[in-house]
Design an enzyme around this catalytic site. Sequence first.
Site, PDB file in Angstrom:
ATOM      1  N   ASP A 405      -8.112 -10.423  -4.803  1.00 57.41           N
ATOM      2  CA  ASP A 405      -6.907 -10.385  -4.117  1.00 57.41           C
ATOM      3  C   ASP A 405      -6.069  -9.139  -4.589  1.00 57.41           C
ATOM      4  OD1 ASP A 405      -4.794 -12.043  -2.887  1.00 57.41           O
ATOM      5  OD2 ASP A 405      -3.660 -11.647  -4.857  1.00 57.41           O
ATOM      6  N   GLU A 458      -9.653  -7.715  -0.649  1.00 57.99           N
ATOM      7  CA  GLU A 458      -8.211  -7.828   0.230  1.00 57.99           C
ATOM      8  C   GLU A 458      -7.613  -6.616  -0.222  1.00 57.99           C
ATOM      9  OE1 GLU A 458      -4.164  -9.655   1.014  1.00 57.99           O
ATOM     10  OE2 GLU A 458      -5.019  -9.516  -0.857  1.00 57.99           O
TER      11      GLU A 458
END
EC number: 2.4.1.18
Length: 728
Positions: A405, A458
């Site tokens: 993330d 990401e």
Amino acid sequence: MPVLPDQHVINQIISGRYADPFSLLGMHEVAAGLEVRALLPDACQVWVIDAQKQSRVAELSRYDDRGFFVGLLPRRKKFFRYQLEVRWGDNVHIIDDAYRFGTLLQELDIWLLAEGTHIRPYEKLGAHPQNLDGVDGVSFAVWAPNAIRVSVVGEFNFWDGRRHPMRLRRENGIWELFVPAACEGQLYKFEIIDCRGHVSLRADPYAFEAQMRPDTASLVRKLPEKVDYSPERKKANALNQPVSVYEVHLGSWRRHADNNYWLSYGELAEQLVSYAKWMGFTHIELMPVNEHPFDGSWGYQPLGMYAPTRRYGSPHEFKAFIDAAHNAGLNVILDWVPGHFPSDAYGLAQFDGTALYEYADPREGYHQDWNTLIYNYGRHEVRNYLAGNGFYWIERYGIDGLRVDAVASMIYRDYSRKAGEWIPNHYGGRENLEAISFLQYTNHTIGKELGGAVTMAEESTDYPGVTLPPEANGLGFHYKWNLGWMNDSLKYMQLDPVHRKYHHNLLTFGVLYTYTENFILPLSHDEVVHGKGSLIDKMPGDAWQKFANLRAYYGFMWAHPGKKLLFMGCEFAQGREWNFNQSLDWHLLDDPNGWHSGVQNLVRDLNHTYQQQSALYELDFNPRGFEWLVVDDHENSIFAFARRDEHGNELIAVSNFTPVPRYGYRIGVSRPGRYHEVLNTDSHHYHGSNIGNAGDVYTDPYPSHQREHSLSLVIPPLATIYLRREDC
């Protein structure tokens, strides 16, 4: 006579502020023989027992009424295994003394932990049930180099920090202790007197299980057994395989209707796994399951990095859930958050009174967007803690991939900061070189040691080489989320069809860079929260047009180069924005012939078609697998392209993003022959108008689009069709 320690030292050990308990407690050699000292608050009488003979050797005298005992064994010259017979009131217990055991960490482990290259730090740090010198107990170890004193407290010692102060290994700042009779399932914490003299109770950073919030203690739990990596699971992650990911928040995928309570890991193993398999997804991606204090963070602010959240069950039950997915032929990806952590007092913040896990300067160590702290990636022990955690989930739970993330927030020091709010690196640049090195090390280590497991970034910028190997100056990820494609395509789809001809490039631009990285096309939870509405809500027009637009968009996406990811609820076009605190609106599927069931049927057929047609995935990251057929028909908002596999098998995708059906629309093709319509998003089965090509279409020897042969097609309104070239 016993060699009595200084009273000041005794006062310190009794008050729980003595930093070197092994120098005082346990068995020691003195001039007159052996001396045993013990701190046993509230004890009335203490005898030393010869463990081999099970006989009393000597009685210890209570030197201090607060529970400090000492006694001389004048006839003994050699150390021996002993126990203590302790009387508390009317109760007598024979116990093993924690201070008769030697050091726990071996020299190689000390070296690797300090160097930051210990692949499995979780095997040494934390709490580990074991048998040491014939005694069952638990070994505890925690890194707190600047603490004055660290004790382990828990159900085994009345949460009393005086009873089990730990040994400091000065070589690397780790405190350790073997506690006899402590056992699996017991609660514990570390009581730390930090460098400022403040006392705090801290959860174990390496705890394998944690209490359910709002309670915060750690639980002693055995390290999960290693999971073998099967050839099938390795193959499913490969670049030339179909990867269709179902992104799930376990707490809101489905809930109990009577009390809105979460499904358990066991219930999810039955319901979620079977559903994802039936829908044709190849992977399930779990939003973070690491233990976290705040439900509203969705797990993206974790503190128990090594503990599956207790919200849905035990670690054993979580592992059984992963096993169920594997048995169904599904790989499991875990959202992993090494980018930041919350500042809760029982967690990592100022762990030993210093910025141990985080950067000390808030311009480096504080996330303004999320009010969280940033790991100090340049510290070896922190790198070990995080990289080892990624290794742990893959090796010990069978996780098949880590989706990392907020990578951009890690690799840029000026992420979401104004001028003057960030500190340049030592070259004067904006890159966080320590974070980049950490990601390269982690990705390289996982790739080398756990071949088959993948990492996915990401990463929201154009940082070069995210999926290049570290030796080529890349970050070493296997896949990268294509957030540029996602933003452009959604922006296009939100336009009224009458305006789309002016923004044609929003759907064509992505192909210009699609081969620069190994991309995943994501329609994730980020697109259906914080007032953004649902995907169906983004589509323009009346109900018919909204659903037709969404179906056409999905058809375009599944044919486009790149692996696929879809957030839960989007597969049946949930109308409201996602709410983490309630179930998806499964009642929308009550009508099997309704709008929502139609979208669900389409996504299911897209997934199965995707797996069946190697042209749609085999050359995802090779330009040979893609060719534009119609790229410049702005006026009609028509797009057509061919996808091919290694053997030249071909599938053509044609999308019409206007509500006007196109009859006799001619498209030039490279190879003459028969083409079969294998999917049509306007089919009646998907609640469309059922306009199409009724099976097979044959090429004509009419030149079109710089090609000698062409197809005359019926292209439905707001729809995508797939045509597979057949051998005649």
